[in-house]
Design an enzyme around this catalytic site. Sequence first.
Site, short mmCIF file in Angstrom:
data_model
loop_
_atom_site.label_atom_id
_atom_site.label_comp_id
_atom_site.label_asym_id
_atom_site.label_seq_id
_atom_site.Cartn_x
_atom_site.Cartn_y
_atom_site.Cartn_z
N GLU A 22 7.38 -4.93 -9.38
CA GLU A 22 6.16 -5.49 -9.99
C GLU A 22 6.04 -4.97 -11.41
O GLU A 22 6.27 -3.79 -11.68
CB GLU A 22 4.90 -5.03 -9.26
CG GLU A 22 4.61 -5.70 -7.96
CD GLU A 22 3.30 -5.20 -7.33
OE1 GLU A 22 2.38 -4.77 -8.06
OE2 GLU A 22 3.23 -5.24 -6.09
N GLU A 39 3.51 0.19 -2.34
CA GLU A 39 2.59 1.18 -2.92
C GLU A 39 1.83 1.99 -1.86
O GLU A 39 0.60 1.86 -1.72
CB GLU A 39 1.61 0.51 -3.89
CG GLU A 39 2.30 -0.10 -5.09
CD GLU A 39 1.35 -0.76 -6.08
OE1 GLU A 39 0.14 -0.54 -6.01
OE2 GLU A 39 1.84 -1.52 -6.94
O1 IFM Z 1 -2.32 -6.86 -7.43
C1 IFM Z 1 -1.72 -5.61 -7.34
C2 IFM Z 1 -0.66 -5.59 -6.24
O2 IFM Z 1 -1.17 -6.00 -5.03
C3 IFM Z 1 -0.10 -4.20 -6.10
N1 IFM Z 1 0.33 -3.67 -7.36
C4 IFM Z 1 -0.55 -3.78 -8.50
C5 IFM Z 1 -1.06 -5.20 -8.63
C6 IFM Z 1 -2.03 -5.30 -9.83
O3 IFM Z 1 -3.10 -4.44 -9.65
#
Ligand code: IFM
Length: 456
Positions: free
Chosen positions: A353, A163
């Site tokens: 994710e 990210e």
């Molecule tokens: O916890 C975070 C992660 O580190 C990066 N993506 C989103 C998740 C939830 O906010």
Amino acid sequence: MEFTSDFMWGCASAAYQIEGAYNEDGRGMSIWDIHSLNKDVVAYNENGNVACDHYHRYKEDVQLFKQLGIKYYRFSISWTRVLPNGIGEVNEKGLQFYIDLVDELLSNGIEPIVTLHHWDYPYELYKLGGWMNPASPEWFEYYTKIIVDALSDKVKYWITINEPQCIVGCGYYTGTHAPFVHASIIDMITMSHNILLSHGRAVKYIRENAKISPQIGYAPTGPSFVPEDDSEEAIEEARLKTMSMKNSGFFAITWWSDPIFLGKYPDDAYELFGEAMIKPSEEDMKLISQPLDFYAVNIYYSSSIRGDGSTYETNSFQGAPKSTMNWRVDEIVMYWSCKFLYERYKTPILISENGIANIDWVGLNGKVEDPQRIDYISRYLLCINKAMEEGIPVIGYMYWSAIDNFEWACGYDKRFGMIYVDYQTQKRTIKESGHWYKQLIESNGEVLEQYKMLYK
Ligand code: IFM
């Protein structure tokens, strides 16, 4: 169901969110270690000093991961555990931790997916200007080399950066993540370019030097919009908004993906930033845009097609289902994101994710009953399945997160895990969703078949 027989079922985590042991065995400080000590930047002034104490408990945790039935585990490396100053001398004990973790995973039948960088940037390098410093891509390559030389005889799957939107957007634009500052547009453009160059150098190093043939990806996120209805006009509007700089600036998908997958910055970046926009050399763009094996993407909720959040918007309504992050449960975003991303970047997709923060606790019966999480995962997977039925290659799904953890500026309040952590005692309890996930994986998604017709 469309899940292929080699579909990658897994869970994800990140170093600073789970490891703790922040000052042990020679580990150096990251920007999160230092800046989360500022007052009132993290809920309850919490930090990752102890987190889930995974550094000491990784063997126990791997046994729990095994009970989740996962075939893949995505984790990140703490740069400063390995290189306390970010560059220079290697901390052998820190490196050994990751060698041991990889061995432990493999000997328990779990394939590691290594993320090189998930936001815990070395503080010593930050003091030298961090991503602003023209040497930062070389620093990142050096760090990559140390990790790849040590782990690539056993690790096949690599993700360079997690990210990047949040590195620049949250760290330097909204100021809600470390280092909690507000930078100028020109500086954020410079940092973005250096992050992309760092990615490029890392990919090149991995491709040329990994001991076993690597599979390399990159894990952006970004605002995704869903059409208001099934009309061609509505679909086009959502597509354009998803792939636009105007709506999202430094958070945009295209800002972080076009240079890598299309070899150029998006046209509307030049319109948006005007004179401030970088004029990159051909050589830089070549380095940035080397082929990747998969497009890893983190998808949670959709962005509103209309409105500024002050009223109910098209994809929201009074009483709409939301997580404790206040994020809409809006599974169809998974389908549209996969569709729009594949149309534009033509690269197989790994959902690196997706998950929900829920109100979880250990019940009187000793169980953590979290039916909402089961329902949430089912919905999002059914939408992945819908995309796959249309021929979009989605190669896997990493639930965020394997274990409850430090949710950055939200501290420990938000529980995303399939494993519950009692932070007073560090006792772990597999949530009911974790037991269900095992059955889901064993059936290769077939347990969802009964709901498939709802997503036609
Ligand atoms: O916890 C975070 C992660 O580190 C990066 N993506 C989103 C998740 C939830 O906010």
